[in-house]
Design a protein around this motif. Structure first.
Motif, mmCIF file in Angstrom:
data_model
loop_
_atom_site.group_PDB
_atom_site.id
_atom_site.type_symbol
_atom_site.label_atom_id
_atom_site.label_comp_id
_atom_site.label_asym_id
_atom_site.label_seq_id
_atom_site.Cartn_x
_atom_site.Cartn_y
_atom_site.Cartn_z
ATOM 1 N N ILE A 170 -88.658 42.342 50.755
ATOM 2 C CA ILE A 170 -90.139 42.379 51.164
ATOM 3 C C ILE A 170 -90.207 42.579 52.575
ATOM 4 O O ILE A 170 -89.636 41.717 53.294
ATOM 5 C CB ILE A 170 -90.985 41.251 50.639
ATOM 6 C CG1 ILE A 170 -91.030 40.998 49.065
ATOM 7 C CG2 ILE A 170 -92.253 41.371 51.065
ATOM 8 C CD1 ILE A 170 -91.525 39.780 48.473
ATOM 9 N N GLU A 171 -90.978 43.821 53.055
ATOM 10 C CA GLU A 171 -91.357 43.817 54.389
ATOM 11 C C GLU A 171 -92.721 43.472 54.685
ATOM 12 O O GLU A 171 -93.660 44.066 54.316
ATOM 13 C CB GLU A 171 -91.219 45.484 54.719
ATOM 14 C CG GLU A 171 -89.834 45.958 54.520
ATOM 15 C CD GLU A 171 -89.802 47.460 54.869
ATOM 16 O OE1 GLU A 171 -90.358 47.902 55.705
ATOM 17 O OE2 GLU A 171 -89.116 48.101 53.984
ATOM 18 N N LYS A 172 -92.658 42.232 55.214
ATOM 19 C CA LYS A 172 -93.984 41.109 55.155
ATOM 20 C C LYS A 172 -94.855 42.090 56.156
ATOM 21 O O LYS A 172 -96.330 41.899 55.931
ATOM 22 C CB LYS A 172 -93.808 39.958 55.858
ATOM 23 C CG LYS A 172 -92.871 39.156 54.880
ATOM 24 C CD LYS A 172 -92.815 37.740 55.529
ATOM 25 C CE LYS A 172 -94.012 36.817 55.563
ATOM 26 N NZ LYS A 172 -93.682 35.453 56.044
ATOM 27 N N ALA A 173 -94.542 42.864 57.233
ATOM 28 C CA ALA A 173 -95.527 43.453 58.146
ATOM 29 C C ALA A 173 -96.306 44.595 57.485
ATOM 30 O O ALA A 173 -97.358 45.230 57.709
ATOM 31 C CB ALA A 173 -94.892 43.897 59.251
ATOM 32 N N THR A 174 -95.704 45.284 56.191
ATOM 33 C CA THR A 174 -96.217 46.465 55.648
ATOM 34 C C THR A 174 -96.693 46.209 54.150
ATOM 35 O O THR A 174 -97.245 47.015 53.497
ATOM 36 C CB THR A 174 -95.241 47.633 55.613
ATOM 37 O OG1 THR A 174 -94.109 47.031 54.779
ATOM 38 C CG2 THR A 174 -95.005 47.965 57.201
ATOM 39 N N SER A 175 -96.853 44.871 54.067
ATOM 40 C CA SER A 175 -97.104 44.541 52.493
ATOM 41 C C SER A 175 -98.217 43.074 52.913
ATOM 42 O O SER A 175 -98.179 42.454 53.703
ATOM 43 C CB SER A 175 -96.005 44.132 51.555
ATOM 44 O OG SER A 175 -95.286 42.960 52.019
ATOM 45 N N GLY A 176 -98.890 43.009 51.558
ATOM 46 C CA GLY A 176 -99.782 41.723 51.540
ATOM 47 C C GLY A 176 -99.360 40.937 50.310
ATOM 48 O O GLY A 176 -98.512 41.149 49.476
ATOM 49 N N SER A 177 -100.224 39.930 50.059
ATOM 50 C CA SER A 177 -99.995 38.894 48.910
ATOM 51 C C SER A 177 -101.167 38.481 48.380
ATOM 52 O O SER A 177 -102.444 38.530 48.912
ATOM 53 C CB SER A 177 -99.329 37.563 49.607
ATOM 54 O OG SER A 177 -98.081 37.982 50.270
ATOM 55 N N ILE A 178 -101.088 38.011 47.135
ATOM 56 C CA ILE A 178 -102.361 37.479 46.420
ATOM 57 C C ILE A 178 -101.945 36.080 45.924
ATOM 58 O O ILE A 178 -100.929 35.635 45.403
ATOM 59 C CB ILE A 178 -102.589 38.107 45.089
ATOM 60 C CG1 ILE A 178 -103.112 39.769 45.380
ATOM 61 C CG2 ILE A 178 -103.721 37.697 44.347
ATOM 62 C CD1 ILE A 178 -103.221 40.514 44.491
ATOM 63 N N LYS A 179 -102.735 34.944 46.245
ATOM 64 C CA LYS A 179 -102.460 33.671 45.612
ATOM 65 C C LYS A 179 -103.789 33.223 44.971
ATOM 66 O O LYS A 179 -105.004 33.502 45.281
ATOM 67 C CB LYS A 179 -102.468 32.812 47.013
ATOM 68 C CG LYS A 179 -103.338 32.236 47.898
ATOM 69 C CD LYS A 179 -102.936 31.271 48.879
ATOM 70 C CE LYS A 179 -103.963 30.945 49.711
ATOM 71 N NZ LYS A 179 -103.616 29.880 50.861
ATOM 72 N N GLY A 180 -103.390 32.187 44.302
ATOM 73 C CA GLY A 180 -104.500 31.621 43.567
ATOM 74 C C GLY A 180 -104.028 30.461 42.681
ATOM 75 O O GLY A 180 -102.973 29.837 43.091
ATOM 76 N N PRO A 217 -97.710 46.363 47.971
ATOM 77 C CA PRO A 217 -98.243 47.533 48.888
ATOM 78 C C PRO A 217 -99.830 47.263 49.086
ATOM 79 O O PRO A 217 -100.402 46.911 47.901
ATOM 80 C CB PRO A 217 -97.986 48.905 48.166
ATOM 81 C CG PRO A 217 -96.515 48.197 47.258
ATOM 82 C CD PRO A 217 -96.976 46.894 46.823
ATOM 83 N N PRO A 218 -100.294 47.724 49.940
ATOM 84 C CA PRO A 218 -101.893 47.407 50.069
ATOM 85 C C PRO A 218 -102.518 48.666 48.930
ATOM 86 O O PRO A 218 -102.088 49.680 48.644
ATOM 87 C CB PRO A 218 -102.082 48.441 51.525
ATOM 88 C CG PRO A 218 -100.889 48.024 52.157
ATOM 89 C CD PRO A 218 -99.846 48.259 51.319
ATOM 90 N N GLY A 244 -100.178 42.553 55.586
ATOM 91 C CA GLY A 244 -100.153 41.764 56.661
ATOM 92 C C GLY A 244 -100.622 40.209 56.074
ATOM 93 O O GLY A 244 -100.931 39.284 56.981
ATOM 94 N N LEU A 245 -101.740 40.387 55.098
ATOM 95 C CA LEU A 245 -102.653 39.371 54.998
ATOM 96 C C LEU A 245 -102.580 38.798 53.432
ATOM 97 O O LEU A 245 -101.634 39.555 52.638
ATOM 98 C CB LEU A 245 -104.045 39.944 55.031
ATOM 99 C CG LEU A 245 -104.354 40.331 56.491
ATOM 100 C CD1 LEU A 245 -106.203 40.840 56.370
ATOM 101 C CD2 LEU A 245 -104.387 39.219 57.314
#
Length: 255
Positions: A170-180, A217-218, A244-245
Motif C-alpha cells: 500500500i502506498e499511503k500517499a496515493t491511496s485512501g481508507s474507509i473505516k466504520g 485508490p481514490p 491520503g485521507l
C-alpha cells in the motif's frame, strides 16, 4: 621547469580528488521506509518472524535495508495500526521489488493453544512483492505491507497449520481508507467495491465490531458488510475515498 611540472601535477591530482569527493557528496539520496499492518482474523495471535527486508531497483541492484528483526503479532496491527520494520537512504530513484525474509519462529495461537506455523523454504528465502515506485530526492517514501493473517493461515488438519503469506503493498500517499463499525458486535466480512473499476478490497471486523479497509485508490465505493447468520448483509453506497485521507462511515446497524 621540472619542479613546476611536478607542482602542476600535484595540483591537478588534488583537483581530481576534490572533484571525486564532491561527486560522492552530491549523490542523490532517497529516504525509504517499510511498515507492517494487518487485517483482523479469527485467532488469538498470529506471530511472524521477520528477519530481513530488501529492495530491488530497475537495474537489478539489491539493497538490504536496516531492519528491526523480531517476532511481530499481526493481530496487534489492525484497523490503522502499523509498525516500522525497515528503513534506509537509497541511491536509486526507482524500486521494482520488495523482498521480505521470514525466519522459522512463526506461530499461531488459537483458543490459548500455540501451534507452530510451518513455512516452505522458498518463503524463508524471501517473499517477492512486485512494486513500481518512483522516488523523489530527499522526500521520505513509506510503503505499507498489508499482511492478511486471515488468508495467510492454512489449516492442514491433523498435521497442523502452515503460513502462506498473502501480502498487499500500500502506498499511503496515493491511496485512501474507509473505516466504520457494525452493531451488534459480530464477526463480519467487509468488502469495498469500486463503482468505476469494479475492483474489490476486503477485510474483517475486529472483536469490537470495528473495521478499516486500507490502500483504496481514490474514487467512489460501495461497502458491503456480511455478518454471521442470522444477520443480513448491510450495504452503504456512494462512499467517496480521497488520497491520503480516511473516510469514516460511522456505525452500521445489522438486521
Amino acid at each position: 621547469m621540472k619542479k613546476l611540472k611536478i607542482i602542476l601535477s600535484f595540483i591537478m591530482l588534488g583537483l581530481l580528488i576534490t572533484s571525486c569527493n564532491n561527486d560522492d557528496d552530491q549523490t542523490a539520496k532517497y529516504p525509504y521506509a517499510v511498515r507492517l499492518t494487518d487485517a483482523p482474523g479469527p485467532y488469538d495471535e498470529v506471530n511472524v518472524d521477520i528477519q530481513g527486508v530488501e529492495v530491488m531497483g530497475e537495474d537489478g541492484k539489491t539493497v538490504i535495508l536496516n531492519i528491526k528483526k523480531g517476532i511481530y503479532n499481526l493481530l496487534e496491527l489492525s484497523n490503522g495500526v502499523d509498525v516500522l520494520i525497515a528503513t534506509d537512504s537509497l541511491e536509486m530513484s526507482k524500486v521494482t521489488q520488495i523482498r521480505l525474509i521470514l525466519g522459522t519462529e512463526n506461530t499461531v495461537v488459537l483458543d490459548n493453544v500455540t501451534y507452530p506455523l510451518s513455512t516452505p523454504s522458498a518463503q524463508q528465502s524471501g517473499l517477492k512483492l512486485q512494486v513500481n515506485q518512483s522516488l523523489q530526492e530527499g522526500i521520505l517514501y513509506s510503503v505499507l505491507l498489508d499482511f492478511d493473517a486471515n488468508k495467510s493461515i492454512v489449516n492442514l488438519g491433523n498435521v497442523g497449520y502452515q503460513l502462506k503469506p498473502v501480502i498487499r503493498t500500500i502506498e499511503k500517499a496515493t491511496s485512501g481508507s474507509i473505516k466504520g463499525m457494525i452493531t451488534p458486535e459480530v464477526m463480519a466480512v467487509v468488502e469495498a467495491k469500486s463503482t468505476t473499476t469494479l475492483l474489490s478490497y476486503s477485510t474483517n471486523v475486529n472483536e469490537n465490531g470495528e473495521f478499516m479497509v486500507m490502500g483504496l485508490p481514490p474514487g467512489v465505493y460501495t461497502i458491503t458488510l456480511t455478518p454471521t447468520l442470522p444477520l443480513l448483509p448491510v450495504i452503504k453506497t456512494d462512499v467517496v475515498v480521497t488520497a491520503g485521507l480516511t473516510t469514516d462511515i460511522g456505525i452500521l446497524v445489522g438486521l
